[in-house]
Design an enzyme around this catalytic site. Structure first.
Site, PDB file in Angstrom:
ATOM      1  N   HIS A 130      -9.678   2.418  -4.454  1.00 52.99           N
ATOM      2  CA  HIS A 130      -9.840   3.807  -4.014  1.00 52.99           C
ATOM      3  C   HIS A 130      -8.681   4.149  -3.087  1.00 52.99           C
ATOM      4  CE1 HIS A 130     -11.691   7.417  -2.306  1.00 52.99           C
ATOM      5  NE2 HIS A 130     -12.505   7.382  -3.338  1.00 52.99           N
ATOM      6  N   ASP A 137     -17.764   4.950  -8.909  1.00 56.29           N
ATOM      7  CA  ASP A 137     -17.953   4.999 -10.357  1.00 56.29           C
ATOM      8  C   ASP A 137     -18.432   3.679 -10.943  1.00 56.29           C
ATOM      9  OD1 ASP A 137     -17.219   7.649 -10.716  1.00 56.29           O
ATOM     10  OD2 ASP A 137     -15.101   7.144 -10.599  1.00 56.29           O
TER      11      ASP A 137
HETATM   12  N1  ACO Z   1      -7.490  -2.790 -10.624  1.00 52.73           N
HETATM   13  C1  ACO Z   1      -6.492  -3.649 -10.368  1.00 52.73           C
HETATM   14  N2  ACO Z   1      -5.559  -3.454  -9.415  1.00 52.73           N
HETATM   15  C2  ACO Z   1      -5.683  -2.331  -8.683  1.00 52.73           C
HETATM   16  C3  ACO Z   1      -6.706  -1.402  -8.891  1.00 52.73           C
HETATM   17  C4  ACO Z   1      -7.641  -1.669  -9.913  1.00 52.73           C
HETATM   18  N3  ACO Z   1      -8.638  -0.829 -10.180  1.00 52.73           N
HETATM   19  N4  ACO Z   1      -6.557  -0.379  -8.041  1.00 52.73           N
HETATM   20  C5  ACO Z   1      -5.482  -0.644  -7.299  1.00 52.73           C
HETATM   21  N5  ACO Z   1      -4.938  -1.836  -7.694  1.00 52.73           N
HETATM   22  C6  ACO Z   1      -3.764  -2.494  -7.127  1.00 52.73           C
HETATM   23  C7  ACO Z   1      -2.504  -1.886  -7.730  1.00 52.73           C
HETATM   24  O1  ACO Z   1      -2.101  -2.549  -8.887  1.00 52.73           O
HETATM   25  C8  ACO Z   1      -1.524  -2.042  -6.588  1.00 52.73           C
HETATM   26  O2  ACO Z   1      -1.081  -3.393  -6.580  1.00 52.73           O
HETATM   27  P1  ACO Z   1       0.437  -3.747  -6.164  1.00 52.73           P
HETATM   28  O3  ACO Z   1       0.561  -3.336  -4.725  1.00 52.73           O
HETATM   29  O4  ACO Z   1       0.528  -5.209  -6.382  1.00 52.73           O
HETATM   30  O5  ACO Z   1       1.310  -2.954  -7.074  1.00 52.73           O
HETATM   31  C9  ACO Z   1      -2.381  -1.839  -5.339  1.00 52.73           C
HETATM   32  O6  ACO Z   1      -3.711  -2.201  -5.722  1.00 52.73           O
HETATM   33  C10 ACO Z   1      -2.378  -0.394  -4.867  1.00 52.73           C
HETATM   34  O7  ACO Z   1      -2.687   0.420  -5.982  1.00 52.73           O
HETATM   35  P2  ACO Z   1      -2.402   1.970  -6.096  1.00 52.73           P
HETATM   36  O8  ACO Z   1      -2.512   2.376  -7.528  1.00 52.73           O
HETATM   37  O9  ACO Z   1      -1.151   2.324  -5.366  1.00 52.73           O
HETATM   38  O10 ACO Z   1      -3.599   2.552  -5.289  1.00 52.73           O
HETATM   39  P3  ACO Z   1      -4.005   4.062  -5.249  1.00 52.73           P
HETATM   40  O11 ACO Z   1      -4.601   4.294  -3.935  1.00 52.73           O
HETATM   41  O12 ACO Z   1      -2.924   4.960  -5.686  1.00 52.73           O
HETATM   42  O13 ACO Z   1      -5.114   4.114  -6.420  1.00 52.73           O
HETATM   43  C11 ACO Z   1      -7.005   4.498  -7.677  1.00 52.73           C
HETATM   44  C12 ACO Z   1      -6.421   4.445  -6.275  1.00 52.73           C
HETATM   45  C13 ACO Z   1      -6.260   5.564  -8.512  1.00 52.73           C
HETATM   46  C14 ACO Z   1      -8.474   4.906  -7.573  1.00 52.73           C
HETATM   47  C15 ACO Z   1      -6.881   3.113  -8.333  1.00 52.73           C
HETATM   48  O14 ACO Z   1      -7.527   2.155  -7.540  1.00 52.73           O
HETATM   49  C16 ACO Z   1      -7.417   3.098  -9.755  1.00 52.73           C
HETATM   50  O15 ACO Z   1      -6.729   3.529 -10.687  1.00 52.73           O
HETATM   51  N6  ACO Z   1      -8.673   2.570  -9.958  1.00 52.73           N
HETATM   52  C17 ACO Z   1      -9.245   2.511 -11.283  1.00 52.73           C
HETATM   53  C18 ACO Z   1      -9.762   3.862 -11.718  1.00 52.73           C
HETATM   54  C19 ACO Z   1     -10.982   4.272 -10.961  1.00 52.73           C
HETATM   55  O16 ACO Z   1     -11.947   3.533 -10.821  1.00 52.73           O
HETATM   56  N7  ACO Z   1     -10.966   5.541 -10.484  1.00 52.73           N
HETATM   57  C20 ACO Z   1     -12.090   6.134  -9.757  1.00 52.73           C
HETATM   58  C21 ACO Z   1     -11.740   6.305  -8.321  1.00 52.73           C
HETATM   59  S1  ACO Z   1     -13.105   7.000  -7.423  1.00 52.73           S
HETATM   60  C22 ACO Z   1     -13.086   8.636  -7.821  1.00 52.73           C
HETATM   61  O17 ACO Z   1     -12.070   9.231  -8.095  1.00 52.73           O
HETATM   62  C23 ACO Z   1     -14.391   9.360  -7.892  1.00 52.73           C
END
Ligand code: ACO
Length: 395
Positions: free
Chosen positions: A262, A316
């Site tokens: 998140h 979610d």
């Molecule tokens: N699975 C694996 N790795 C992850 C995940 C995940 N779900 N989320 C973040 N990471 C990792 C990234 O790969 C990144 O690693 P790195 O630093 O080695 O490159 C690090 O954590 C940071 O990730 P970002 O994408 O920069 O984090 P951001 O804050 O932008 O993303 C997000 C948040 C978009 C929710 C992301 O976690 C994601 O895509 N999750 C999966 C989709 C999801 O469940 N969305 C619902 C969110 S809740 C809502 O909107 C109601």
């Protein structure tokens, strides 16, 4: 400070408003609506009580809540013209698109715009909270080839919605669990759809246009759509034995694991904890779901592998398992999110019009200047469209 230094793609972390509606501490896992902990509201309040709190800033008295519930109960019906319009939508269309179009159409019927009139504001709040669930349920029945059913005045908000979907009076536990789900999804500060609602509000357009624009924004896969993807992922994994290899494969190939991570929470989302408890209550009464075992194993493996990065279950992750047990089709998960979030959007709409300044950010222009016009015969071919089969008609 130079423009380049100020520039934040997606406005990440840039405060764009002051708000008293909700508060999140992503490191401590705290979520409050108007200062009340989400755990307290989920346990003790109803969704309409929470909606009143979000929109008017105070918990209602018994009389205020009774009047609010009464008004919503008797405004649930939708005009036959809206039902007829929905019958013209393709059955294959996504329910979020149907909802966006129907929400916008409400503005045609209630077109008076008096944003400085508290009665107009209250009526708009009542109509939107009352009619959005009816429209979601109507499209669900229409796309199956059935006529929508009328709302039942003897059922409360959550029970009536489940009734309109299935044409059966729901079990009281199912109705209560669904009501709590609505509370958990009602508000979450300045996310993309709320921002969209606020930008639209700031032009002083009508609230139906505000909600329609927010629904359109919520529908995108980076926002409200992840709950559907979680169920697809659990189906793909299939059994507990496959979890470790699935997670490792995602990590190796830098693939996001749905329902985890998140932008704000760096611990387990407090809503995920509550939803997990609700899922367990449903399994205890209506039977286990084998995907819950897969989900539990996933939480353990992902936490082991990615917990140090702050990757934990988000809202979610468990909501889809709850909705599955309530027999709700997967592509209605995002519309359910919208039904709940109408409360938060309206709270921000009311706050925005109370102290309005039209949103008008700027941009850093990095295009051309001082180009000389050339006649069409001398324009160099840079790209070509593939020819369309019928002139002027795009399939
Ligand atoms: N699975 C694996 N790795 C992850 C995940 C995940 N779900 N989320 C973040 N990471 C990792 C990234 O790969 C990144 O690693 P790195 O630093 O080695 O490159 C690090 O954590 C940071 O990730 P970002 O994408 O920069 O984090 P951001 O804050 O932008 O993303 C997000 C948040 C978009 C929710 C992301 O976690 C994601 O895509 N999750 C999966 C989709 C999801 O469940 N969305 C619902 C969110 S809740 C809502 O909107 C109601």
């Amino acid at each position: 400070m130079s423009e380049e230094l100020l520039y934040k793609p997606g406005l990440e972390g840039v405060p764009a408003a002051r708000s008293k509606v909700s508060y999140i501490d992503g490191r401590q896992g705290v979520l409050e609506y108007r200062g009340y902990a989400i755990q307290d509201l989920a346990e003790h309040a109803s969704f309409l009580e929470v909606s009143y709190l979000l929109i008017w800033g105070q918990l209602p008295t018994r009389d205020e809540l009774d009047a609010f519930e009464h008004d919503i109960r008797y405004h649930r019906r939708i005009k036959y013209r809206i039902r007829d319009m929905m019958k013209c939508f393709p059955e294959s269309g996504h329910p979020m698109d149907a909802l966006q179009a129907s929400a916008a159409a409400l503005g045609l019927f209630y077109s008076r715009r008096a944003l400085d009139d508290p009665i107009y504001i209250r009526n708009a709040v009542v109509r939107l909270l009352a009619k959005i669930p009816t429209m979601v349920a109507a499209f669900q029945l229409i796309r199956k080839g059935n006529d929508p059913v009328q709302p039942r005045d003897d059922l409360d908000y959550a029970a009536n919605f489940l009734y309109m979907l299935s044409e059966r009076i729901p079990d009281p536990l199912a109705a209560r669990v669904f009501d709590v789900c609505l509370t958990l999804h009602a508000e979450h500060s300045m996310n993309a759809s709320t921002f969209s609602a606020m930008v639209t509000s700031s032009t002083l357009t009508d609230p139906y246009a505000v909600i329609a624009s927010a629904v359109g924004t919520l529908g995108g896969p980076l926002h409200g759509g992840a709950n559907e993807s979680v169920i697809e992922m659990l189906e793909e994994i299939g059994s507990v034995e496959n979890v470790e290899s699935y997670v490792d494969d995602c990590i190796t190939n830098k693939k996001k694991i749905m329902g985890f991570g998140h932008r704000v929470y760096k611990v387990k989302d407090p809503r995920a904890t509550i939803l997990q408890g609700l899922a367990e209550q449903l399994f205890a009464k209506f039977g286990h779901d084998e995907y819950y075992d897969v989900a539990l194993k996933m939480e353990q493996v992902v936490t082991d592998r990615l917990g140090t990065k702050g990757i934990y279950p988000n809202v979610d992750f468990y909501s889809g398992l709850v909705y599955r047990k309530l027999d709700i089709p997967t592509d209605l998960f995002t519309p359910l999110f919208a039904i709940a979030r109408v409360a938060g959007w309206l709270a921000h709409w009311k706050e925005q019009i109370g102290e309005n300044r039209i949103f008008r950010p700027t941009q850093i222009y990095d295009g051309h200047h001082d180009r000389q016009y050339v006649s069409i015969e001398n324009v160099n071919v840079q790209y070509q469209f593939s020819p369309t089969p019928h002139r002027g008609y795009i399939q």
